[in-house]
Design a protein around this motif. Structure first.
Motif, PDB file in Angstrom:
ATOM      1  N   GLU A  52       0.826  -1.209   0.000  1.00 36.12           N
ATOM      2  CA  GLU A  52       0.000   0.000   0.000  1.00 36.12           C
ATOM      3  C   GLU A  52       0.862   1.261   0.000  1.00 36.12           C
ATOM      4  O   GLU A  52       0.671   2.175   0.803  1.00 36.12           O
ATOM      5  CB  GLU A  52      -0.967  -0.007   1.196  1.00 36.12           C
ATOM      6  N   ARG A  53       1.807   1.282  -0.906  1.00 36.95           N
ATOM      7  CA  ARG A  53       2.698   2.427  -1.061  1.00 36.95           C
ATOM      8  C   ARG A  53       2.735   2.853  -2.523  1.00 36.95           C
ATOM      9  O   ARG A  53       2.205   2.171  -3.403  1.00 36.95           O
ATOM     10  CB  ARG A  53       4.119   2.088  -0.577  1.00 36.95           C
ATOM     11  N   SER A  78       6.678   6.342  -1.037  1.00 43.03           N
ATOM     12  CA  SER A  78       5.853   7.011  -0.030  1.00 43.03           C
ATOM     13  C   SER A  78       5.756   6.201   1.244  1.00 43.03           C
ATOM     14  O   SER A  78       6.054   5.004   1.278  1.00 43.03           O
ATOM     15  CB  SER A  78       4.439   7.227  -0.589  1.00 43.03           C
ATOM     16  N   LEU A 114      -0.081   4.229   2.378  1.00 40.37           N
ATOM     17  CA  LEU A 114      -1.266   4.979   1.958  1.00 40.37           C
ATOM     18  C   LEU A 114      -2.569   4.365   2.466  1.00 40.37           C
ATOM     19  O   LEU A 114      -3.613   5.020   2.428  1.00 40.37           O
ATOM     20  CB  LEU A 114      -1.322   5.050   0.425  1.00 40.37           C
ATOM     21  N   GLN A 124      -5.943   5.863   4.582  1.00 40.74           N
ATOM     22  CA  GLN A 124      -5.744   7.305   4.704  1.00 40.74           C
ATOM     23  C   GLN A 124      -6.788   8.038   3.867  1.00 40.74           C
ATOM     24  O   GLN A 124      -7.315   7.503   2.890  1.00 40.74           O
ATOM     25  CB  GLN A 124      -4.339   7.695   4.213  1.00 40.74           C
ATOM     26  N   MET A 182      -3.283  10.820   1.187  1.00 44.00           N
ATOM     27  CA  MET A 182      -2.597   9.985   0.207  1.00 44.00           C
ATOM     28  C   MET A 182      -1.903  10.849  -0.835  1.00 44.00           C
ATOM     29  O   MET A 182      -0.740  10.597  -1.210  1.00 44.00           O
ATOM     30  CB  MET A 182      -3.588   9.025  -0.472  1.00 44.00           C
ATOM     31  N   GLN A 183      -2.603  11.883  -1.315  1.00 41.09           N
ATOM     32  CA  GLN A 183      -1.987  12.773  -2.305  1.00 41.09           C
ATOM     33  C   GLN A 183      -0.751  13.447  -1.713  1.00 41.09           C
ATOM     34  O   GLN A 183       0.291  13.552  -2.380  1.00 41.09           O
ATOM     35  CB  GLN A 183      -2.993  13.830  -2.762  1.00 41.09           C
ATOM     36  N   ARG A 196       1.265  12.355   0.577  1.00 37.93           N
ATOM     37  CA  ARG A 196       2.381  11.414   0.709  1.00 37.93           C
ATOM     38  C   ARG A 196       2.981  11.054  -0.653  1.00 37.93           C
ATOM     39  O   ARG A 196       4.204  10.879  -0.776  1.00 37.93           O
ATOM     40  CB  ARG A 196       1.910  10.156   1.445  1.00 37.93           C
ATOM     41  N   ILE A 197       2.144  10.954  -1.666  1.00 35.48           N
ATOM     42  CA  ILE A 197       2.644  10.686  -3.018  1.00 35.48           C
ATOM     43  C   ILE A 197       3.463  11.872  -3.508  1.00 35.48           C
ATOM     44  O   ILE A 197       4.536  11.719  -4.103  1.00 35.48           O
ATOM     45  CB  ILE A 197       1.478  10.382  -3.975  1.00 35.48           C
TER      46      ILE A 197
END
Length: 500
Positions: free
Chosen positions: A85-86, A110, A113, A116, A121-122, A124-125
């Motif tokens: 989930e990254r 990242s 995610l 979240q 999420m945005q 961290r990306i």
């Protein structure tokens, strides 16, 4: 600060920065928490914002079909990694219409995610994209500036691969299956864990719990033999399963056993797509890492040497040569397999620090240094070399710590050093060292032969050497007084013939 100065000088001296076209692609196998089209937009915005800070390039978006129509190109690639989930970002700088720079590769991953909010999420990306963009900018900016200023690539001091490996987590395995529990309990005798692996390895392809158990075995089992078996048990899964590929590449970067690394290297050879980028980067990481066993490093060096173009190769070679290791065959393998894959100017930048800092006394170090020297200064004296090499050879020849290779440096300095009074003086100064008297005298005369106006000066220098030098009789090394007298006699005859 250095990058800023280079940038200002470039703007003043060379006009507009080069055009770098970039293309973007984001992919996923199954997990897509945010629409791909949206992810591409904010990945591009975050990465290019960092790249433009260098002020060393003009970025223009293009399709992958047209990306090489600019002076240089950048591929911006992203991938959602299910299970972990990254999100990983990969940036590769390469040639366009110009191919005078090496390829560079930077990546970042990242934080998790899962579970979240979309906004988090945005965020961290974007952080991963900015991280990759900043790392790429740090290496590409100075390279572009050096080309515009025509000053040649600067020496790679303390090289660091611009890659940040994201954390690789294998889920905790909760199973009532007896074989799985026996495999994961490292308190069990080895034969019990071997037997347990035999029972479950056939289920790795289609049962996640079995696969995760074997992955944890690869990472954590104390027995190298069992780790090798666990690696081989994952071969069918690893052909197409990205999370397993990431676990195995992580194991390559952390394991230090030759046999385990051999098994991991073999399985990684089949990885494709973005996993292929991670594989090549992992191989370079192993070459640059001091703890990699020499046999494994040699095998990887040979694999890398077969590749057409490998981003960050210059950094890996420089790090391999500079690392502080007791055994020297790893340096030797990096020199003979990889250094010659670089163009001459880039070879010098990668080897500069090693050539100027190494102490050459053991046989292994002599072989490594000689391999580097052969890549930088071909034995054939007519073959052209980087314009910085002649002066460098004199600097190296003056270093007593070059030990067993010093005579070769003095000899090559005679072949290549600038035909100037300073070169002759420096070589004759070396001749005071009795171990190198004969070689230094020959080198000084060779320099003078290339510029006849130096012959009289060289003769005078030899006569001063004969008067001032203090040598001791060493029958096994020859008589330096006789050698300098014979050199004076030969030079006097040559001068006399020239006057007729």
């Amino acid at each position: 600060m250095i990058l800023e100065l280079l940038t200002l000088m470039t703007v003043a001296a060379a006009g507009d920065p080069p055009v770098v076209k970039y293309a973007v692609k984001v992919e996923t196998r199954s997990w897509e928490p945010i629409a791909i089209a949206e992810v591409e937009k904010f990945v591009v915005a975050a990465a290019t914002a960092e790249l433009t800070k260098t002020k060393s390039m003009r970025l223009e978006r293009a399709s992958f079909a047209d990306v090489r129509k600019g002076d240089y190109s950048i591929a911006i690639l992203g991938r959602f990694v299910e299970e972990a989930e990254r999100f990983s970002v990969y940036l590769t700088f390469g040639p366009g219409t110009k191919s005078d720079l090496p390829s560079f590769y930077a990546s970042d991953t990242s934080t998790p995610l899962g579970r979240q909010k979309r906004s988090e999420m945005q965020k961290r990306i974007e952080e991963a994209a900015r991280g990759a963009g900043a790392r790429l900018g740090e290496v590409v900016g100075p390279a572009l500036s050096s080309v515009q200023l025509s000053i040649g690539p600067p020496p790679l001091e303390d090289p660091d691969l611009p890659v940040r490996w994201g954390d690789v987590e294998v889920p905790e395995v909760k199973s009532k299956d007896k074989a799985i529990r026996e495999l994961l309990d490292v308190r069990n005798p080895d034969h019990v864990r071997h037997k347990a692996l035999t029972k479950i390895q056939g289920f790795a392809f289609d049962q996640q719990v079995a696969r995760n158990a074997i992955e944890r075995c690869v990472l954590f089992d104390p027995s190298k033999d069992i780790r090798v078996r666990c690696v081989n048990a994952l071969v069918p899964v690893a052909r197409a399963h990205v999370p397993t590929q990431r676990v195995l590449l992580h194991a390559m970067r952390t394991d230090v056993d030759d046999n385990v690394l051999a098994a991991l290297t073999e399985i990684s050879k089949g990885f494709v797509g973005l996993s292929r980028l991670e594989t090549l980067s992992t191989w370079l990481h192993l070459l640059a890492r001091p703890g990699t066993p020499e046999r494994a490093a040699g095998a990887i060096a040979q694999l890398v040497a077969k590749e057409e173009e490998v981003a960050n190769l210059d950094f890996a070679v420089a790090a391999c040569l500079q690392q502080d290791i007791v055994e020297t065959s790893k340096r030797y393998d990096c020199a003979r397999y990889l250094l010659k894959r670089l163009p001459p100017a880039r070879r010098l930048a990668a080897a500069w620090e090693y050539l100027h800092e190494a102490s050459v006394y053991g046989t292994g170090e002599r072989l490594a240094y000689e391999a580097v020297l052969d890549a930088i200064v071909p034995r054939a004296t007519r073959e052209p070399v980087d314009e910085r090499v002649p002066a460098m050879l004199l600097d190296l020849a003056e270093r007593p710590s070059t030990g067993h290779i010093r005579f070769a440096l003095i000899h090559r300095a005679g072949d290549r050093a600038p035909a100037t009074p300073a070169s002759v003086e420096r070589l004759l100064k070396i001749a005071h060292d009795q171990k190198h008297t004969r070689t230094a005298i020959q080198a000084a005369v060779e320099v003078a032969d290339r510029e006849p106006s130096l012959l009289e000066m060289t003769l005078g220098g030899l006569k001063q050497l004969e008067k001032k030098a203090k040598w001791f009789a060493q029958p096994s090394r020859g008589d330096p007084y006789r050698e300098v007298a014979e050199a004076i006699e030969r030079l006097e005859r040559k001068i006399a013939r020239g006057k007729k």
